[in-house]
Design a protein around this motif. Structure first.
Motif, mmCIF file in Angstrom:
data_model
loop_
_atom_site.group_PDB
_atom_site.id
_atom_site.type_symbol
_atom_site.label_atom_id
_atom_site.label_comp_id
_atom_site.label_asym_id
_atom_site.label_seq_id
_atom_site.Cartn_x
_atom_site.Cartn_y
_atom_site.Cartn_z
ATOM 1 N N SER A 47 -2.484 -4.567 -0.398
ATOM 2 C CA SER A 47 -1.661 -3.440 -0.408
ATOM 3 C C SER A 47 -2.117 -2.392 0.748
ATOM 4 O O SER A 47 -3.557 -2.065 0.780
ATOM 5 N N SER A 83 0.619 3.178 -1.110
ATOM 6 C CA SER A 83 1.196 3.158 -2.488
ATOM 7 C C SER A 83 2.453 3.753 -2.346
ATOM 8 O O SER A 83 3.235 3.973 -3.108
ATOM 9 N N TRP A 96 6.435 -0.414 -4.461
ATOM 10 C CA TRP A 96 6.023 0.582 -5.613
ATOM 11 C C TRP A 96 6.974 1.607 -6.101
ATOM 12 O O TRP A 96 7.827 1.926 -5.169
ATOM 13 N N ARG A 97 6.551 1.751 -7.091
ATOM 14 C CA ARG A 97 7.160 2.851 -7.887
ATOM 15 C C ARG A 97 7.196 4.349 -7.233
ATOM 16 O O ARG A 97 5.826 4.597 -6.747
#
Length: 201
Positions: A70, A73, A78-79
Motif C-alpha cells: 500500500s 492511506s 481505504w476508509r
C-alpha cells in the motif's frame, strides 16, 4: 395580421414574422432543453485521492509484513480515502445562438396565438397589492393557470399574484420559453405585445 383585444372589437396590427410563424418543434425542444440546462448549478463535487488531506507517508514497508502493499492511506480502497470516480463541477450550458433563440421564441408565441391561448388586454392593473383583486381580474378574463406579461415590472401586480397558485407575473425582459409553454394561457398587455414584437423582430 391582427390580434383582437379581449372582450373588445378593437384589434392591433402585428407582424406575421413574429405572430404568424410556423411551429418548429425540434427547434423549440432545443430551446427549452438549453434553457433548463443553463439553470443547472453543476456544483456537485467529491474528493479524489489527491484531494483528501493526509496519506503522504507509506502506511507500512513494501515487503515482509505479510500484508498487501500500500502506498497511501487515502486510496479509494481505504476508509476515509478518496472517491474512485469523483464527481467534479461541470458546466451544463448548451450553445444556442441569438438567431435560433429569436426564431424559437417567435414560433412559441405564434403557436400560442393559433391555439387561442394568447389573450391580449389593453392593460392589467390593481389598485392595491391584494390577492382578492387579482383573483377577480383573472376570473373576468376566464383564466386560472396563466402567465401575465407586462411591458415593465409592476410591483403591486406581482405582490397581488404571489399567493395564487399557477399564476406568474413577468415583464418582457424576463420572458422565457419554459414559462410560455407551461401555462394554459398567456395574458399580455398591448404594450407587452409591442415590446415582444420589437424584441423578436
Amino acid at each position: 395580421m391582427d390580434l383582437q383585444l379581449h372582450n373588445s372589437k378593437e384589434t392591433i396590427a402585428v407582424s406575421d414574422a413574429v405572430f404568424g410563424l410556423e411551429y418548429k418543434e425540434s427547434l423549440i425542444h432545443q430551446l427549452v432543453t438549453a434553457y433548463m440546462a443553463a439553470a443547472r448549478s453543476g456544483t456537485k463535487a467529491q474528493k479524489t485521492r489527491s484531494d483528501v488531506s493526509g496519506g503522504g507517508i507509506k502506511p507500512w514497508r513494501q515487503k515482509g509484513t505479510g500484508r498487501a502493499r500500500s502506498g497511501t492511506s487515502r486510496s479509494p480502497l481505504w476508509r476515509s480515502g478518496g472517491v474512485t470516480f469523483a464527481a467534479q463541477p461541470r458546466d451544463f450550458t448548451q450553445k444556442l445562438n441569438k438567431k435560433m433563440y429569436r426564431v424559437g421564441m417567435r414560433s412559441i408565441v405564434s403557436e400560442l396565438n393559433r391555439q387561442q391561448r394568447l389573450i391580449v388586454v389593453e392593460d392589467i392593473t390593481v389598485d392595491a397589492p391584494k390577492t382578492k383583486q387579482m383573483s377577480a381580474k383573472l376570473a373576468g378574463l376566464g383564466v386560472s393557470k396563466t402567465l401575465i406579461i407586462t411591458e415593465t415590472g409592476d410591483e403591486k401586480l406581482y405582490l397581488s399574484a404571489r399567493n395564487l397558485p399557477y399564476v406568474e407575473i413577468t415583464d418582457v425582459a424576463g420572458m422565457n420559453p419554459v414559462s410560455l409553454l407551461r401555462y394554459d394561457h398567456v395574458v399580455a398587455t398591448v404594450g407587452a405585445v409591442r415590446a415582444i414584437e420589437e424584441a423578436l423582430s
